[in-house]
Design an enzyme around this catalytic site. Structure first.
Site, PDB file in Angstrom:
ATOM      1  N   ILE A 149       1.271   7.519 -12.639  1.00 26.93           N
ATOM      2  CA  ILE A 149       1.512   8.103 -11.396  1.00 26.93           C
ATOM      3  C   ILE A 149       0.925   7.278 -10.273  1.00 26.93           C
ATOM      4  O   ILE A 149      -0.522   7.090 -10.364  1.00 26.93           O
ATOM      5  CB  ILE A 149       0.966   9.411 -11.349  1.00 26.93           C
ATOM      6  CG1 ILE A 149       1.623  10.470 -12.416  1.00 26.93           C
ATOM      7  CG2 ILE A 149       0.952  10.057 -10.038  1.00 26.93           C
ATOM      8  CD1 ILE A 149       0.902  11.688 -12.522  1.00 26.93           C
ATOM      9  N   CYS A 150       1.791   6.749  -9.336  1.00 31.60           N
ATOM     10  CA  CYS A 150       1.149   6.178  -8.346  1.00 31.60           C
ATOM     11  C   CYS A 150       0.428   5.062  -8.461  1.00 31.60           C
ATOM     12  O   CYS A 150       0.736   4.069  -9.422  1.00 31.60           O
ATOM     13  CB  CYS A 150       0.446   6.883  -7.176  1.00 31.60           C
ATOM     14  SG  CYS A 150       0.322   6.220  -5.739  1.00 31.60           S
ATOM     15  N   GLU A 151      -0.828   4.849  -8.124  1.00 35.71           N
ATOM     16  CA  GLU A 151      -1.731   3.484  -8.624  1.00 35.71           C
ATOM     17  C   GLU A 151      -1.993   3.552 -10.186  1.00 35.71           C
ATOM     18  O   GLU A 151      -2.020   2.508 -10.671  1.00 35.71           O
ATOM     19  CB  GLU A 151      -2.947   3.712  -7.810  1.00 35.71           C
ATOM     20  CG  GLU A 151      -4.209   2.285  -7.849  1.00 35.71           C
ATOM     21  CD  GLU A 151      -5.399   2.733  -7.340  1.00 35.71           C
ATOM     22  OE1 GLU A 151      -6.020   1.718  -7.189  1.00 35.71           O
ATOM     23  OE2 GLU A 151      -5.705   3.887  -7.005  1.00 35.71           O
ATOM     24  N   GLY A 153       0.204   4.487 -12.145  1.00 36.71           N
ATOM     25  CA  GLY A 153       1.493   3.594 -12.645  1.00 36.71           C
ATOM     26  C   GLY A 153       1.399   2.140 -12.663  1.00 36.71           C
ATOM     27  O   GLY A 153       1.917   1.511 -13.501  1.00 36.71           O
TER      28      GLY A 153
END
Length: 368
Positions: A149-151, A153
């Site tokens: 998720i986000c960073e 990811g």
């Protein structure tokens, strides 16, 4: 035709009285809510491993398992993983468990000045690597599915490129890959964070990290609030008055505010890499980003990849996520765009069912 002045004034008085009534009712509701009632990240889980401030958890199953490969959720350092488990009816974690997924999670804890030297090398090649090995030992599997998720990811992407032998599938949500893909995007409003970050003088980034040892969570909260100024100005007065008398809606709001206020500091050395090497240098897609002395080669990712991004994301422009498709070695690649915002992808009632359903169906088809 303009309303007569007396009629307009009477209308004002009526609205004012209604708002005062809402305020008093809301105050009564709020007075009955304690801090412990505003529970986030409450889905039952078991601590499996602790390394420094980093903890690995396994969630307690709630349904018969339909996907055997364990799924490790990797969140970023900029916020807390609890956004994926905000409340019972808006929880990616609970939804995955209810569908029969074996869910694990890394909690980075709350880094401080003592963690100032930690780099992305440490997070990817030490903490994530050790967590993956522990999951494999506990479950008997030789590979895991990474859900970034986000960073987080971005971390998961790097891990899949450097350790493909340990990754069964790679699932990414709202993940930046090409940090400059928004430059030619006509929807410039979606890339304000990118524009601002690219404009920073590299020496100013160094001064902040050298002086503080971290990128303060409060500083990042301020930056995010300035990206949506009208929403930030009105949510505590106009919006709050409208929902204050409804306890369920008020609890939704309070849980979100608790998550927003719980933003940890970002370790300085890793933050320096994040801002200078990626946001400014865009080294990953240029093939020049190194971790532990090795180039992170996206073409080395030959596992199935599911890439989910939000079309109305004002933090990670969709173009920055979509860029992954043409840069990996895998031919099993799928994109799912969802009509949502950055945070709304996980807490919006509209996207909740679609997000989980898409993930589970995709994982089931690849769980041979």
């Amino acid at each position: 035709m303009t309303e007569p002045r007396e009629t307009a004034f009477n209308s004002f008085l009526k609205d004012f009285a209604e708002n005062v009534g809402k305020f008093h009712k809301g105050a009564d509701v709020l007075a009955g809510i304690r801090d412990e009632d505003v529970d986030v990240g409450a889905t039952p889980k078991t601590l499996v491993m602790r390394r420094d401030k980093v903890e690995l958890f396994r969630y307690e199953p709630t349904a018969k398992r339909i996907v055997e490969t364990p799924v490790l959720i990797v969140y970023g350092l900029i916020g807390r993983y609890t956004i994926a488990d905000l409340q019972p009816d808006r929880s990616l974690v609970r939804s995955l468990l209810a569908k029969g997924i074996d869910v694990w999670l890394i909690d980075w804890g709350k880094p401080g000045r003592a963690e100032r030297w930690l780099t992305m090398d440490d997070y990817v090649d030490d903490y994530i690597h050790e967590a993956v090995h522990r999951i494999c030992r506990e479950t008997g599997h030789d590979k895991v599915t990474l859900l970034g998720i986000c960073e987080g990811g971005f971390f998961a992407t790097c891990y899949a490129a450097l350790h493909p032998e340990k990754v069964k599938n790679l699932v990414l949500t709202i993940t930046p890959i090409d940090f400059h893909a928004d430059i030619d995007d006509p929807a410039a409003s979606q890339g304000l964070l990118n524009i601002w970050t690219r404009s920073l003088a590299p020496e100013d980034i160094d001064r902040m990290v050298d002086a503080l040892g971290v990128i303060p969570g409060e500083f990042m909260s301020l930056i995010f609030s300035l990206m949506t100024p009208m929403q930030s100005l009105t949510k505590y007065n106009v919006n709050l008055i409208d929902i204050a008398g409804d306890k369920d809606l008020l609890m939704n709001c309070l849980r979100m505010e608790k998550w927003l206020a719980d933003r940890p500091d970002h370790p300085g050395a890793a933050g320096r890499q994040w801002l200078k090497e990626l946001y400014q240098g865009n080294r990953l897609v240029k093939g020049r980003f190194e971790l532990s002395g090795r180039i992170v080669d996206l073409h080395a990712i030959d596992v199935p990849v599911l890439n989910i991004y939000a079309l109305n994301d004002h933090i990670i422009p969709p173009a920055c996520s979509k860029a992954l498709g043409g840069k990996i070695g895998s031919t099993d690649y799928m994109e799912i765009p969802l009509l949502s915002g950055h945070v709304g992808l996980f807490v919006s009632s509209k996207s909740q069912g679609t997000l989980t359903k898409s993930m589970v169906e995709w994982l089931q088809a690849r769980d041979g």
